[in-house]
Write an enzyme that holds these catalytic residues in place. Sequence first.
Site, PDB file in Angstrom:
ATOM      1  N   GLY A   1       0.832  -1.214   0.000  1.00 20.20           N
ATOM      2  CA  GLY A   1       0.000   0.000   0.000  1.00 20.20           C
ATOM      3  C   GLY A   1       0.850   1.241   0.000  1.00 20.20           C
ATOM      4  O   GLY A   1       2.064   1.180  -0.221  1.00 20.20           O
ATOM      5  N   ASN A   2       0.216   2.370   0.228  1.00 22.55           N
ATOM      6  CA  ASN A   2       0.966   3.625   0.330  1.00 22.55           C
ATOM      7  C   ASN A   2       0.282   4.521   1.361  1.00 22.55           C
ATOM      8  O   ASN A   2      -0.729   4.141   1.956  1.00 22.55           O
ATOM      9  CB  ASN A   2       1.077   4.310  -1.041  1.00 22.55           C
ATOM     10  CG  ASN A   2      -0.282   4.667  -1.596  1.00 22.55           C
ATOM     11  OD1 ASN A   2      -0.988   5.508  -1.057  1.00 22.55           O
ATOM     12  ND2 ASN A   2      -0.664   4.007  -2.689  1.00 22.55           N
ATOM     13  N   ARG A   3       0.821   5.715   1.564  1.00 12.59           N
ATOM     14  CA  ARG A   3       0.398   6.540   2.709  1.00 12.59           C
ATOM     15  C   ARG A   3      -0.800   7.434   2.414  1.00 12.59           C
ATOM     16  O   ARG A   3      -1.176   8.261   3.250  1.00 12.59           O
ATOM     17  CB  ARG A   3       1.578   7.393   3.165  1.00 12.59           C
ATOM     18  CG  ARG A   3       2.666   6.580   3.863  1.00 12.59           C
ATOM     19  CD  ARG A   3       3.873   7.441   4.165  1.00 12.59           C
ATOM     20  NE  ARG A   3       3.500   8.753   4.651  1.00 12.59           N
ATOM     21  CZ  ARG A   3       4.215   9.853   4.457  1.00 12.59           C
ATOM     22  NH1 ARG A   3       5.342   9.785   3.772  1.00 12.59           N
ATOM     23  NH2 ARG A   3       3.813  11.011   4.920  1.00 12.59           N
TER      24      ARG A   3
END
Length: 405
Positions: free
Chosen positions: A205-207
């Site tokens: 995932g990412n932020r």
Amino acid sequence: MLAGKRIVLGVSGGIAAYKAIEVCRRLVDAGAHVIPVLTEGARHFVGATTFSALASEPVQTSLWNEVDPIPHTRLGQGADLVLVCPATARLLADLAGGRSHDLLTATLLATRAPVVVCPAMHTEMWEHPAVQDNLALLVRRGVHVVPPEEGRLAGGDVGAGRLAAPETVVAAVEAALAEPDLSGLTVLVTAGGTREPIDPVRFLGNRSSGKQGHALAAEAATRGAKVTLVTTAGLPVPAGVEVVRVDTAAQMEAAVTERAAAADVIVMAAAVADFRPAAPAVEKIKKHHGVPELRLEPTPDILAGLGAAKRPDQTLVGFAAETSDVRASAHEKLARKGADLVVANDVGAPGAGFEHDTNQVVIVRSDGLDEDVPLGGKRAVARAVFDAVLDHRVTSADRRPRDSI
Ligand code: PMT
């Protein structure tokens, strides 16, 4: 949008009056000048001092005031908007019937400003034909109604009649004050970061929190657009926005592709993963089997696909998360992905990009009219993006051959 606006906040006598305190705080935080007016009934539930402290403005309660002999006309004429939160059945009946027996009802008759009412009462009262007829009459007269929600009511009952959430009330105030300059446009917005499964419990995932994308959707809806938000984030859905929840890049691509042809404006604010595990495990990968080797494959580039299929009358907006050469990289993405505008943020800069409530961007445009947007709230950035979209639509329509417009 609310900065500098004079808002008369009328509070009538119901238990939901305590929630008007939070509404008052949010309006003040947004820069509005709030003048609280409490009915006698409201003062049974909440204290005037709370409102005057929050608003930095004395609370008004009476028509009979020696310092100001005609307070209702001064308040009504000076207001940019009158909000009644909560609005009891009696307040709605008074407004519908033109009665003006106290400061709030007299102010409501004395104003030409937009009026927003937020009914809150027990379900039986809310559903009573007299209340519904009064509301229908008020709607016909142009009063904005923020309908109550279902939920817990005074005395432990559950049903329709609970005051709308503070964020919904503030969104309705913004909508009532907004210039509906996006009305007639269908806008599709993506938000949040995609999650690409490694196995049933782990993902890449990412932020991205989705805050920027949700702010864009809220802004477009407030300005009158028909908005669909394709989002991975569990944030509250902005008022008036249709939401489609997705997780992965593939799901986001399917949801966007299905709706793209009907959209006049598409804004890809989502942080879509560039790579995903080529063969996610069907069962949880066991730790004692050792460190797994992950083979990755590219995800579909949704923005580039939209750019390739774009109609001349469609406006396609990409985002770019950069850490260096922000403007040059944004121009490169604009050309490579076939977008009309790219909103680039330096995600390494203080207060900008992922997760923050603020952002700072440069909007680069295919017509060359680039714009720097200084650090501000994500809603302010959203406002600048749609201003640029409208401006771009005008300049590009001027350049198109007449028969393609
Ligand atoms: O959600 P927040 O916490 O509020 O943070 C906001 C944000 C930083 C996520 C947002 O402002 C932002 O920059 N979004 C785009 C992030 C990103 O994926 O940038 P990119 O440079 O990798 O991609 C460029 C564009 O291509 C983006 O419009 C992206 O949506 C799109 N893309 C990327 C990959 C892919 N497979 N498909 C795409 O459509």
